[in-house]
Design a protein around this motif. Sequence first.
Motif, PDB file in Angstrom:
ATOM      1  N   LYS A  72       0.715  -1.303  -0.222  1.00 21.26           N
ATOM      2  CA  LYS A  72       0.072   0.197  -0.097  1.00 21.26           C
ATOM      3  C   LYS A  72       0.786   1.327  -0.144  1.00 21.26           C
ATOM      4  CE  LYS A  72      -3.097   2.614   2.937  1.00 21.26           C
ATOM      5  NZ  LYS A  72      -3.801   2.581   4.288  1.00 21.26           N
ATOM      6  N   GLU A  73       1.748   1.314   0.992  1.00 18.70           N
ATOM      7  CA  GLU A  73       2.497   2.432   0.914  1.00 18.70           C
ATOM      8  C   GLU A  73       3.416   2.748  -0.160  1.00 18.70           C
ATOM      9  OE1 GLU A  73       5.525   2.050   4.304  1.00 18.70           O
ATOM     10  OE2 GLU A  73       3.812   2.034   5.858  1.00 18.70           O
ATOM     11  N   PHE A  76       0.849   4.039  -3.241  1.00 21.47           N
ATOM     12  CA  PHE A  76       0.469   5.273  -2.984  1.00 21.47           C
ATOM     13  C   PHE A  76       1.585   6.526  -3.151  1.00 21.47           C
ATOM     14  CE2 PHE A  76      -3.313   3.286  -1.505  1.00 21.47           C
ATOM     15  CZ  PHE A  76      -4.374   4.077  -2.145  1.00 21.47           C
ATOM     16  N   ARG A  77       2.645   5.596  -3.197  1.00 24.67           N
ATOM     17  CA  ARG A  77       3.914   6.856  -3.216  1.00 24.67           C
ATOM     18  C   ARG A  77       3.953   7.244  -4.655  1.00 24.67           C
ATOM     19  NH1 ARG A  77       6.840   3.946   0.539  1.00 24.67           N
ATOM     20  NH2 ARG A  77       7.816   2.407  -1.020  1.00 24.67           N
ATOM     21  N   TRP A  79       1.308   6.186  -7.180  1.00 19.85           N
ATOM     22  CA  TRP A  79      -0.267   6.416  -7.854  1.00 19.85           C
ATOM     23  C   TRP A  79      -0.365   7.596  -8.554  1.00 19.85           C
ATOM     24  CZ3 TRP A  79      -3.796   4.211 -10.389  1.00 19.85           C
ATOM     25  CH2 TRP A  79      -4.936   4.858 -10.201  1.00 19.85           C
ATOM     26  N   PRO A  80       0.039   8.774  -7.677  1.00 18.47           N
ATOM     27  CA  PRO A  80      -0.231  10.010  -8.314  1.00 18.47           C
ATOM     28  C   PRO A  80       0.359  10.315  -9.699  1.00 18.47           C
ATOM     29  CG  PRO A  80       0.427  10.624  -5.982  1.00 18.47           C
ATOM     30  CD  PRO A  80       0.547   9.088  -6.513  1.00 18.47           C
ATOM     31  N   ARG A  83      -2.091   8.059 -12.118  1.00 17.52           N
ATOM     32  CA  ARG A  83      -3.656   7.781 -12.193  1.00 17.52           C
ATOM     33  C   ARG A  83      -4.407   8.459 -13.264  1.00 17.52           C
ATOM     34  NH1 ARG A  83      -6.675  12.372  -9.715  1.00 17.52           N
ATOM     35  NH2 ARG A  83      -7.677  10.625  -8.406  1.00 17.52           N
ATOM     36  N   ARG A  92      -9.440   3.181 -12.032  1.00 12.75           N
ATOM     37  CA  ARG A  92     -10.326   3.885 -11.245  1.00 12.75           C
ATOM     38  C   ARG A  92     -11.687   3.687 -11.756  1.00 12.75           C
ATOM     39  NH1 ARG A  92      -8.706   9.794 -13.110  1.00 12.75           N
ATOM     40  NH2 ARG A  92     -10.140  10.424 -11.631  1.00 12.75           N
ATOM     41  N   ILE A 104      -9.772   6.003  -5.243  1.00 10.23           N
ATOM     42  CA  ILE A 104      -8.419   5.265  -4.894  1.00 10.23           C
ATOM     43  C   ILE A 104      -7.801   6.116  -3.879  1.00 10.23           C
ATOM     44  CG2 ILE A 104      -6.568   3.536  -5.409  1.00 10.23           C
ATOM     45  CD1 ILE A 104      -7.908   3.004  -8.035  1.00 10.23           C
ATOM     46  N   THR A 105      -7.626   6.096  -2.570  1.00 11.26           N
ATOM     47  CA  THR A 105      -6.824   6.968  -1.816  1.00 11.26           C
ATOM     48  C   THR A 105      -6.403   6.134  -0.718  1.00 11.26           C
ATOM     49  OG1 THR A 105      -8.704   7.332  -0.428  1.00 11.26           O
ATOM     50  CG2 THR A 105      -8.505   8.960  -2.472  1.00 11.26           C
ATOM     51  N   PRO A 106      -5.672   6.388   0.017  1.00 12.25           N
ATOM     52  CA  PRO A 106      -5.107   5.723   1.302  1.00 12.25           C
ATOM     53  C   PRO A 106      -6.001   5.718   2.273  1.00 12.25           C
ATOM     54  CG  PRO A 106      -3.440   7.393   0.644  1.00 12.25           C
ATOM     55  CD  PRO A 106      -4.639   7.464  -0.173  1.00 12.25           C
ATOM     56  N   PHE A 109      -8.664   2.781   1.195  1.00 16.36           N
ATOM     57  CA  PHE A 109      -7.797   1.435   0.519  1.00 16.36           C
ATOM     58  C   PHE A 109      -8.273   0.282   1.440  1.00 16.36           C
ATOM     59  CE2 PHE A 109      -4.613  -1.676   0.950  1.00 16.36           C
ATOM     60  CZ  PHE A 109      -4.626  -1.825  -0.168  1.00 16.36           C
TER      61      PHE A 109
END
Length: 304
Positions: A72-73, A76-77, A79-80, A83, A92, A104-106, A109
């Motif tokens: 997960k970490e 999301f590091r 994903w921006p 996306r 999405r 889709i956000t922390p 999740f």
Amino acid sequence: MMSQLRERLSMALQSIALMDTHEHFVQEADRLKHGCDFFSYLHYVHCDLMSGGLALEKVSLEASALSSAQKKEAFFRHWPNVRFTGYGQALRIMAEDLFEVAEITPDTFAELNANAAALPRPGYYDTVLREGAKIVRACRIVWPHSSTMCDLDHLFPVPVFDHFATVASRGDLTLLEADTDVSIHNLHDLEAALDVAFAQRAEEGMVGVKNFLAYRRPISFEQVPAARAEEVLLRTTQAHADTPVGFEEARPLQDYMVHAIIRRAVERDLPIQIHTGFQNDNANFVDNTRPTRLVNLFMTYDAA
């Protein structure tokens, strides 16, 4: 008036039955044997993530020893960065349509991951593919030395035969011999093994042939005399796995066997898919994939 027209067009388009000509997922029975989570659905998004910076961390989110929290970490590091790519937007849409999570956000999740894990259940290919996506049938790419994993209902096999063109050592030939039960000592033997492989895949329901060589070389496949191809093959019979015949040196054999594969597909009236254009992942040469390189094949095999 225009909004009503668009709505009617949208409804009509969404009702059209589709044939999906490029898939990698396995038949439902095999999918249900293994647990799934959100990261099981990334596929090409994972390639975008690698291009977006994940490659520098030298980890995989699809098959690794990382915990779910570590994945997960890492996701999301990066994903921006992805996306809004085509694959990112598809993910999405999938998150909202299939996993019922709008973003889709922390923070979302945990729900996203739980819903992704709960999605696979008996009959969900009908629900997702036929009812949701209107995909009547899908063609699954089948890699060398592997089973089709196709149920001949939702998924139909499109095998890759590139390994018959890219032999470079005695070890490569040994693998072909094991698959086909044909001893390979010369070009005639190699083509005989190819015939056996085509017959095997036909019995398994083969509906087409796939060529992936654009990931390894330009897709210009010249007409090569059998004698030149045989010279290369005879060198491979004496080459160990750690000292194979060079890839460029082996081009005459590759070209000859690509034509041999195409001829057999034509004889069986099978479609031929040759990878062109976009390439996934990093460190590829997109110039290899120019469709204009295939003109000689179009001119030679007008029945293909």
